[in-house]
Design an enzyme around this catalytic site. Structure first.
Site, short mmCIF file in Angstrom:
data_model
loop_
_atom_site.label_atom_id
_atom_site.label_comp_id
_atom_site.label_asym_id
_atom_site.label_seq_id
_atom_site.Cartn_x
_atom_site.Cartn_y
_atom_site.Cartn_z
CE1 TYR A 3 -2.49 3.26 2.38
CE2 TYR A 3 -3.81 2.36 0.58
CZ TYR A 3 -3.57 3.35 1.53
OH TYR A 3 -4.43 4.41 1.62
CG ASP A 36 5.90 3.40 0.70
OD1 ASP A 36 4.71 3.19 0.37
OD2 ASP A 36 6.21 4.10 1.69
CE LYS A 73 2.12 4.56 7.98
NZ LYS A 73 0.72 4.72 8.36
P1 KE4 Z 1 -0.87 8.19 4.31
O1 KE4 Z 1 -1.34 8.89 3.05
O2 KE4 Z 1 -1.97 7.37 4.95
O3 KE4 Z 1 -0.17 9.14 5.30
O4 KE4 Z 1 0.29 7.17 3.89
C1 KE4 Z 1 0.03 6.21 2.89
C2 KE4 Z 1 1.00 5.05 3.04
C3 KE4 Z 1 2.04 4.92 2.15
N1 KE4 Z 1 2.94 3.92 2.26
C4 KE4 Z 1 2.85 3.01 3.26
C5 KE4 Z 1 3.87 1.90 3.35
C6 KE4 Z 1 1.80 3.09 4.20
O5 KE4 Z 1 1.71 2.16 5.19
C7 KE4 Z 1 0.86 4.13 4.10
C8 KE4 Z 1 -0.31 4.27 5.07
N2 KE4 Z 1 -0.50 3.17 5.96
C9 KE4 Z 1 -1.86 2.95 6.45
C10 KE4 Z 1 -1.78 1.85 7.50
N3 KE4 Z 1 -1.48 0.60 6.92
C11 KE4 Z 1 -2.48 4.19 6.97
C12 KE4 Z 1 -3.69 3.98 7.84
C13 KE4 Z 1 -4.93 4.50 7.17
O6 KE4 Z 1 -5.10 4.33 5.93
O7 KE4 Z 1 -5.77 5.07 7.93
#
Ligand code: KE4
Length: 429
Positions: free
Chosen positions: A143, A238, A266
């Site tokens: 993701y 990533d 994060k």
């Molecule tokens: P954000 O746009 O949610 O800040 O980051 C996206 C993203 C990008 N790359 C990785 C490896 C990530 O884990 C994420 C976001 N992770 C999720 C949890 N698995 C965010 C939680 C959510 O969607 O509320």
């Protein structure tokens, strides 16, 4: 036990889609009512019904030092009095960029954004602009945020909700996203050969965290590096989850792998909305206004977000013991859970690296999305709620990594292990 959360969830659904501002919070995959939090401190969450939980989400990664870490709170309070945004450059942004460049290997230039999605989306656009190519390769179950290009066989909430094709992502976009199984180097080689000269970037979670925690097998990341070197493909790590969590220099440092571009989120914001992408100057210099790959953001480099992230990252850089403590705590938890599950008799696997860990009720190694998906995730749902009732808050999905924070004590870890033993006894009963 959850009366107020139930009331708030009913009310929330009247004005917010699904009652939440991010799908994974909705408990859809584990069932039940999402708990509404009133506050958090250190390793603990406190919901609106007054229940306390040992927190293994840590806001999905950012709260590496525990909630309401005093220096971050103090810094935010002070900087809020200087205004919360200028829309003009500040020295603080230079200090933050210099700090990141000093910590993250192979990052010559870095651009701040406001989320991990923005960071990954921008990095892909940059790779396409730099190479003049259109295709990207990502991995099933990984993701990289909710930008259209990434919502093809994605992890996290997309996997949790088993969304095969996300409406609104056009064929024109998804046709440029190629996918391979994580840890399948031959699959990547085949895709690259079939699309010779067309692949702009390979983007990978160096340690996958969005289908549970899944480690790279020996030689996999190195193999991707070699493919990118041979084919002129931009290698993007990533590090939104792994960055500043696996080591001060993230997975690049921990695993000794060199990225062309890295993306962050994060931890980098200390709980405030911050993302970043950075890498080799030869590539980054194509970003506007230096180059023509346009990328922008009203709140990019926001001073409150910057001071929160700067305060946390400075501590992490100056206190490497945090990483050894976090890993020791995670190994203690892993071994404690292993002892409990071994006596249970049900198949399980525990994946762990650094302070990332996940439990899979599976009779085979969990090495990619297919093996994560074929685990007994129905059992995970029961386990999740049994742990929640005992005051242990795990990610509400089998397709998420758990995140430890350094405010956790041995007593908290023992309480978690004890709750797991009681949960399994209850589930066996
Ligand atoms: P954000 O746009 O949610 O800040 O980051 C996206 C993203 C990008 N790359 C990785 C490896 C990530 O884990 C994420 C976001 N992770 C999720 C949890 N698995 C965010 C939680 C959510 O969607 O509320």
């Amino acid at each position: 036990m959850y009366t107020k959360s139930k009331e708030l969830f009913e009310r929330a659904q009247k004005t917010i889609p699904g009652g939440v501002n991010s799908p994974v919070r909705a408990f859809r995959s584990v069932g039940g009512t999402p708990l509404f939090m009133k506050k958090a401190a250190g390793a603990y969450l406190y919901d609106v019904d007054g229940n306390r939980y040992v927190d293994y989400i840590a806001s999905w990664g950012p709260m590496i030092l525990g909630h309401a870490w005093a220096p971050v709170v103090k810094a935010i309070q002070e900087y809020a009095t200087y205004s919360t945004s200028y829309g003009a450059p500040t020295e603080l942004e230079i200090e933050m960029a210099e700090l990141i460049v000093s910590m993250a290997p192979n990052v010559d230039l870095v651009r701040m954004v406001s989320s991990g999605t923005e960071a990954c989306m921008s990095a892909i656009r940059l790779a396409r602009g730099y190479t003049g190519r259109n295709k990207i390769i990502k991995f099933e179950g990984h993701y990289h945020g909710h930008a259209d290009s990434f919502l093809v066989k994605a992890g996290s909430g997309v996997a949790t909700f088993n969304i095969q094709t996300v409406p609104g992502v056009t064929p024109g976009v998804s046709q440029d996203t190629l996918t391979a199984a994580y840890n399948d180097l031959d699959g990547v080689k085949k895709l690259v050969a079939e699309h010779a000269g067309q692949v702009a970037a390979i983007i990978v979670e160096p340690v996958a965290g969005n289908m549970g925690c899944i480690l790279p097998q020996a030689g996999f990341l190195e193999g991707l590096r070699e493919i990118c070197d041979a084919e002129g493909i931009v290698f993007i790590l990533d590090e939104v989850m792994t960055g500043f969590r696996l080591a001060p220099g993230g997975a690049q440092e921990r695993l000794g792998i060199r990225a062309d571009l890295s993306t962050y989120g994060k931890v980098i914001g200390g709980g405030m909305p911050v993302g970043a992408f950075g890498g080799r100057k030869e590539i980054m210099q194509h970003i506007s206004p230096l180059g023509n790959v346009y990328q922008a953001g009203t709140l990019s480099g926001n001073p409150i977000a910057m001071i929160a992230g700067y305060t946390m990252l400075t501590h992490l850089k100056d206190t490497p013991s945090v990483y050894t403590e976090l890993e020791e705590k995670t190994i203690y938890l892993r071994d404690g859970l292993d002892n409990v599950f071994r006596q249970w008799g049900q198949p399980y696997r525990i994946n762990q690296l650094g302070s990332m860990i996940s439990v899979h009720f599976s009779d085979h190694a969990v090495t990619d999305f297919a093996t994560a998906s074929s685990a007994n995730n129905e059992l995970f749902k029961l386990f999740f709620h049994s742990m929640l009732r005992r005051g242990i808050y795990l990610p509400p999905s089998a397709f998420e990594s758990w995140f430890l924070n350094n405010a956790l004590t041995t007593a908290d870890l023992d309480a978690t292990i004890k709750a797991a033993a009681e949960s399994l006894a209850e589930l066996n009963g």
